[in-house]
Design a protein around this motif. Sequence first.
Motif, PDB file in Angstrom:
ATOM      1  N   THR A  37     -22.316 -16.836  69.359  1.00  8.15           N
ATOM      2  CA  THR A  37     -23.417 -17.816  70.647  1.00  8.15           C
ATOM      3  C   THR A  37     -23.468 -17.123  72.065  1.00  8.15           C
ATOM      4  O   THR A  37     -24.508 -18.024  72.455  1.00  8.15           O
ATOM      5  CB  THR A  37     -23.043 -19.253  70.551  1.00  8.15           C
ATOM      6  N   LEU A  38     -22.711 -16.817  72.002  1.00 14.34           N
ATOM      7  CA  LEU A  38     -22.751 -15.439  73.701  1.00 14.34           C
ATOM      8  C   LEU A  38     -23.647 -14.732  73.476  1.00 14.34           C
ATOM      9  O   LEU A  38     -23.856 -13.951  72.394  1.00 14.34           O
ATOM     10  CB  LEU A  38     -21.452 -15.137  73.822  1.00 14.34           C
ATOM     11  N   PRO A  39     -24.487 -14.600  74.627  1.00 13.14           N
ATOM     12  CA  PRO A  39     -25.653 -13.211  74.564  1.00 13.14           C
ATOM     13  C   PRO A  39     -26.123 -12.331  74.258  1.00 13.14           C
ATOM     14  O   PRO A  39     -24.662 -11.411  74.438  1.00 13.14           O
ATOM     15  CB  PRO A  39     -26.497 -13.760  76.329  1.00 13.14           C
ATOM     16  N   GLY A  40     -26.247 -12.138  73.098  1.00 16.15           N
ATOM     17  CA  GLY A  40     -25.995 -10.395  72.754  1.00 16.15           C
ATOM     18  C   GLY A  40     -25.150 -10.403  72.043  1.00 16.15           C
ATOM     19  O   GLY A  40     -25.067  -9.053  71.475  1.00 16.15           O
ATOM     20  N   MET A  41     -24.620 -11.476  71.183  1.00 19.33           N
ATOM     21  CA  MET A  41     -23.342 -10.532  70.535  1.00 19.33           C
ATOM     22  C   MET A  41     -23.989 -11.863  69.107  1.00 19.33           C
ATOM     23  O   MET A  41     -23.334 -10.680  67.928  1.00 19.33           O
ATOM     24  CB  MET A  41     -22.066 -11.912  70.734  1.00 19.33           C
ATOM     25  N   TRP A  42     -24.710 -12.108  68.440  1.00 22.61           N
ATOM     26  CA  TRP A  42     -24.933 -12.740  67.708  1.00 22.61           C
ATOM     27  C   TRP A  42     -25.007 -11.486  66.071  1.00 22.61           C
ATOM     28  O   TRP A  42     -24.603 -11.304  65.260  1.00 22.61           O
ATOM     29  CB  TRP A  42     -27.086 -13.584  67.116  1.00 22.61           C
ATOM     30  N   GLU A  43     -26.453 -10.658  67.185  1.00 19.75           N
ATOM     31  CA  GLU A  43     -26.651  -8.814  66.359  1.00 19.75           C
ATOM     32  C   GLU A  43     -25.579  -8.511  65.991  1.00 19.75           C
ATOM     33  O   GLU A  43     -25.061  -7.882  64.899  1.00 19.75           O
ATOM     34  CB  GLU A  43     -27.947  -8.470  66.815  1.00 19.75           C
ATOM     35  N   ARG A  44     -24.255  -8.849  67.217  1.00 21.63           N
ATOM     36  CA  ARG A  44     -23.373  -8.087  66.732  1.00 21.63           C
ATOM     37  C   ARG A  44     -21.476  -8.481  66.382  1.00 21.63           C
ATOM     38  O   ARG A  44     -20.245  -7.788  66.138  1.00 21.63           O
ATOM     39  CB  ARG A  44     -23.154  -6.888  67.764  1.00 21.63           C
ATOM     40  N   THR A  45     -21.938  -9.393  65.730  1.00 17.74           N
ATOM     41  CA  THR A  45     -21.214 -10.598  65.064  1.00 17.74           C
ATOM     42  C   THR A  45     -20.453 -10.774  63.994  1.00 17.74           C
ATOM     43  O   THR A  45     -21.880 -11.739  63.315  1.00 17.74           O
ATOM     44  CB  THR A  45     -20.235 -11.737  66.282  1.00 17.74           C
ATOM     45  N   MET A  46     -19.478 -10.548  63.588  1.00 19.00           N
ATOM     46  CA  MET A  46     -19.401 -11.428  61.687  1.00 19.00           C
ATOM     47  C   MET A  46     -18.412 -12.481  61.976  1.00 19.00           C
ATOM     48  O   MET A  46     -17.309 -12.231  62.404  1.00 19.00           O
ATOM     49  CB  MET A  46     -18.548 -10.629  60.829  1.00 19.00           C
ATOM     50  N   THR A  47     -18.824 -13.774  62.037  1.00 22.61           N
ATOM     51  CA  THR A  47     -18.216 -14.554  61.934  1.00 22.61           C
ATOM     52  C   THR A  47     -17.422 -16.100  61.105  1.00 22.61           C
ATOM     53  O   THR A  47     -18.326 -15.624  59.567  1.00 22.61           O
ATOM     54  CB  THR A  47     -18.813 -16.061  63.172  1.00 22.61           C
ATOM     55  N   LEU A  48     -16.434 -15.069  60.659  1.00 23.10           N
ATOM     56  CA  LEU A  48     -15.661 -15.765  59.154  1.00 23.10           C
ATOM     57  C   LEU A  48     -15.116 -16.882  59.711  1.00 23.10           C
ATOM     58  O   LEU A  48     -14.637 -17.610  60.108  1.00 23.10           O
ATOM     59  CB  LEU A  48     -14.415 -14.574  59.013  1.00 23.10           C
TER      60      LEU A  48
END
Length: 393
Positions: A223-234
């Motif tokens: 949810t931090l700026p710029g992180m949605w497209e680079r995070t896999m949340t497990l």
Amino acid sequence: MPVDIAHRFRPFGSSIFAEMTALAVRHQAVNLSQGFPDFDGPQSAKEAAARAMFEGHNQYARMIGVPPLNKAIAGSWASCGRGEIDPDANVTVTNGCSEAIPAAILGLLNPGDEIVVFEPFFDFYVTAIAMAGAVPKFVTLRPPADGLGAWWFDPAELRAAIGPRTRAIIVNTPHNPTGKVYTRGELEFIAGECIRHGLVAITDEVYEHLTFEPELPHISLATLPGMWERTMTLSSLGKTFSLTGWKIGWAVAAEPLSRVVRAAHQYLTFCAATPLQHGAAAVLAAPGDYAAGLRRLFIENRDALSAALTRAGLRVFPSHSTYFVMADHTPLRYADDRAFCYHLTERVGVAAIPPSVFYGTPGLGRDLVRFAFCKKRETIAEAIRRLDSLGPA
Ligand code: GLN
């Protein structure tokens, strides 16, 4: 015929969770080692799973998850204020987070790629990295020096761990085994490094609903700026609803990263158990206040157990979340964490985990012991009664 285990698994021996639970059973010890509740999850979940079985949901599920579960996971994501996501494009159901971890790592990393891991770590990360032929780079979480604050890391150490071959970082918050909840400041620093170096973040958030301090809420790195497209949340169902044996987990990610997870998931297990996915969908869609009750119980247990361990002479570190509390056993002068845990299980009748297996840096963790407090009140009371007989080595 003698058969050798493949090189990739040789360094790891047998799982500490299997080892300590078997030892606890053998000595009829109160099992505060492997983290699982000694009580059941909500009746509504069990009824929905049983109903699904009798209504004919017994064949393979859709590879990415049964539609009602993907929808319920997306709904739960949004209801925590993390934004709207597409249940089919962004959610992949796995066999527990335990499968999501290797799916993310095997889907992403090539042999020789480097990945940053905070230690102590949940040991599945490092075994999955070994399966991928990738290389872990460790950053050490340090216990609070004053014995009161939170576990912390040195930002310079994180910066130094990132090199030209680094592709990813694993962030486990709330953190097993320390009970640390990463702060917004820490996550912003990690996000900054990810963005600067083009890293993918793999987050393990299975304890997301088990935080105990209002001033330390769980925050998803995605949810931090710029992180949605680079995070896999497990994450998973097991910890929130005391259904660890169902092995229902998931990965939430932008479409390109969902493709990465699915590339591996489809060949690891293809799908998770169909009726259990329907049970999971039902309880996730109508969770009631189950997690709130669990938090109340675990806070009580944590406090009672921590006080008893302190009375027994250990230095107990604060736990702000999860199922676990860590302590320093060295005031009692046992040789190391394994010697202490074996004595505790065999002679005192309380099983715990020796945390040196959660460290990549040789020598670390030997002073520590991890206890699980995710148990009935009576179980913790019995453990506390037994701890009375714990003395110095
Ligand atoms: N997550 C659990 C723990 O840390 C164990 C999971 C397992 O047994 N593999 O205790």
